[in-house]
Design a protein around this motif. Structure first.
Motif, short mmCIF file in Angstrom:
data_model
loop_
_atom_site.label_atom_id
_atom_site.label_comp_id
_atom_site.label_asym_id
_atom_site.label_seq_id
_atom_site.Cartn_x
_atom_site.Cartn_y
_atom_site.Cartn_z
N ASN A 2 -12.21 7.63 3.68
CA ASN A 2 -11.89 6.22 3.90
C ASN A 2 -11.41 5.99 5.32
O ASN A 2 -10.75 6.85 5.92
N ALA A 3 -11.72 4.81 5.84
CA ALA A 3 -11.25 4.45 7.18
C ALA A 3 -9.74 4.28 7.14
O ALA A 3 -9.17 3.83 6.15
N LYS A 4 -9.11 4.63 8.22
CA LYS A 4 -7.67 4.43 8.35
C LYS A 4 -7.41 2.93 8.42
O LYS A 4 -8.22 2.17 8.95
N ARG A 5 -6.26 2.51 7.91
CA ARG A 5 -5.88 1.09 7.93
C ARG A 5 -4.65 0.91 8.82
O ARG A 5 -3.67 1.64 8.68
N VAL A 6 -4.72 -0.05 9.69
CA VAL A 6 -3.59 -0.35 10.58
C VAL A 6 -3.28 -1.84 10.48
O VAL A 6 -4.17 -2.69 10.54
N LEU A 7 -2.00 -2.14 10.32
CA LEU A 7 -1.53 -3.51 10.33
C LEU A 7 -1.06 -3.85 11.73
O LEU A 7 -0.29 -3.10 12.34
N VAL A 8 -1.55 -4.96 12.26
CA VAL A 8 -1.08 -5.48 13.54
C VAL A 8 -0.37 -6.79 13.22
O VAL A 8 -1.01 -7.77 12.86
N ALA A 9 0.96 -6.77 13.29
CA ALA A 9 1.77 -7.95 12.96
C ALA A 9 2.41 -8.48 14.23
O ALA A 9 2.79 -7.70 15.11
N TYR A 10 2.55 -9.80 14.30
CA TYR A 10 3.09 -10.40 15.51
C TYR A 10 4.02 -11.56 15.18
O TYR A 10 3.83 -12.26 14.21
N TYR A 49 -0.72 0.73 4.57
CA TYR A 49 -1.26 0.96 5.91
C TYR A 49 -0.91 2.36 6.42
O TYR A 49 0.16 2.89 6.14
N ASP A 50 -1.84 2.93 7.20
CA ASP A 50 -1.63 4.25 7.79
C ASP A 50 -0.83 4.16 9.09
O ASP A 50 -0.33 5.18 9.57
N GLY A 51 -0.71 2.98 9.65
CA GLY A 51 0.05 2.75 10.86
C GLY A 51 0.32 1.27 11.02
O GLY A 51 -0.37 0.44 10.42
N VAL A 52 1.34 0.95 11.82
CA VAL A 52 1.72 -0.44 12.03
C VAL A 52 1.97 -0.67 13.51
O VAL A 52 2.66 0.13 14.16
N VAL A 53 1.42 -1.76 14.01
CA VAL A 53 1.69 -2.22 15.37
C VAL A 53 2.43 -3.54 15.20
O VAL A 53 1.92 -4.45 14.55
N LEU A 54 3.63 -3.62 15.75
CA LEU A 54 4.45 -4.83 15.59
C LEU A 54 4.80 -5.39 16.97
O LEU A 54 5.31 -4.67 17.82
N GLY A 55 4.48 -6.66 17.16
CA GLY A 55 4.73 -7.28 18.45
C GLY A 55 5.50 -8.56 18.33
O GLY A 55 5.45 -9.25 17.32
N GLY A 56 6.22 -8.87 19.39
CA GLY A 56 6.98 -10.11 19.43
C GLY A 56 7.03 -10.66 20.84
O GLY A 56 7.01 -9.93 21.82
N ALA A 57 7.09 -11.97 20.90
CA ALA A 57 7.22 -12.63 22.19
C ALA A 57 8.65 -12.47 22.69
O ALA A 57 9.60 -12.50 21.90
N PRO A 82 3.42 6.01 11.29
CA PRO A 82 3.48 5.78 12.74
C PRO A 82 3.57 4.28 13.04
O PRO A 82 2.85 3.47 12.45
N VAL A 83 4.46 3.94 13.97
CA VAL A 83 4.70 2.54 14.34
C VAL A 83 4.72 2.44 15.86
O VAL A 83 5.29 3.30 16.54
N TRP A 84 4.12 1.38 16.36
CA TRP A 84 4.13 1.07 17.79
C TRP A 84 4.63 -0.36 17.94
O TRP A 84 4.31 -1.22 17.13
N PHE A 85 5.40 -0.62 18.99
CA PHE A 85 5.91 -1.96 19.28
C PHE A 85 5.30 -2.46 20.57
O PHE A 85 5.04 -1.68 21.49
#
Length: 167
Positions: A2-10, A49-57, A82-85
């Protein structure tokens, strides 16, 4: 496999950060990763999710409240993946000229969650950005779009490589 799943939240009020999140999602999908892009206030569970990218203004030295609350609300699950900001910040070319460290609040949240890294991208204030301050900045020639798509895509590909090789 299966493809990896990543959430990109902002978390964003006027869309600059949403544009960065969309660019990250597009680059990850190009790498064969199932990327889902959502506003941070719509994220209730990150366990799928296999990873999360979280961003904020960034505004006045503070990270967007929706992004902060998302990180707090999902802290237990975020520690397990794994998480990235990222931040969308200065409305000038500063972010392109050198690395900008996360604000103290973001750095504390990163440490609590165990986020891998943080990147600040340029922000955008244009004639379409609502608000008196935005109108004044544009009127005085201080506005502009300082998001660098190539830099955003390169960072997303870096994340894609890390997620793609994770067990």
């Amino acid at each position: 496999m299966n493809a990896k799943r990543v959430l990109v939240a902002y978390g964003s009020r006027h869309g600059s950060t949403a544009g960065i999140a969309d660019e990250i999602g597009k680059a990850l999908r190009g790498d064969g990763i199932d990327a889902v892009v959502l506003p941070a206030d719509e994220v209730t569970d990150v366990s799928d999710y296999d990873g999360v990218v979280l961003g904020g203004a960034l505004y006045a030295g503070r990270w967007n409240g929706k992004a902060r609350r998302c990180a707090r609300r999902n802290a237990d699950q975020l520690r397990r993946r794994p998480v990235w900001f990222f931040s969308s910040g200065p409305v000038d070319s500063t972010a392109e000229q050198h690395d900008i460290p996360p604000t103290p609040g973001v750095a504390r949240r990163m440490k609590k969650i165990g986020a891998r890294e943080h990147v600040t991208f340029g922000g955008a204030v244009t004639a379409e950005t609502p608000g008196r301050i935005a109108r004044s900045m544009v009127h005085h020639g201080k506005g502009g779009d300082f998001r660098d798509p190539a830099r955003i895509q390169a960072w997303a590909h870096h994340i894609g490589k890390e997620v793609g090789t994770a067990p």
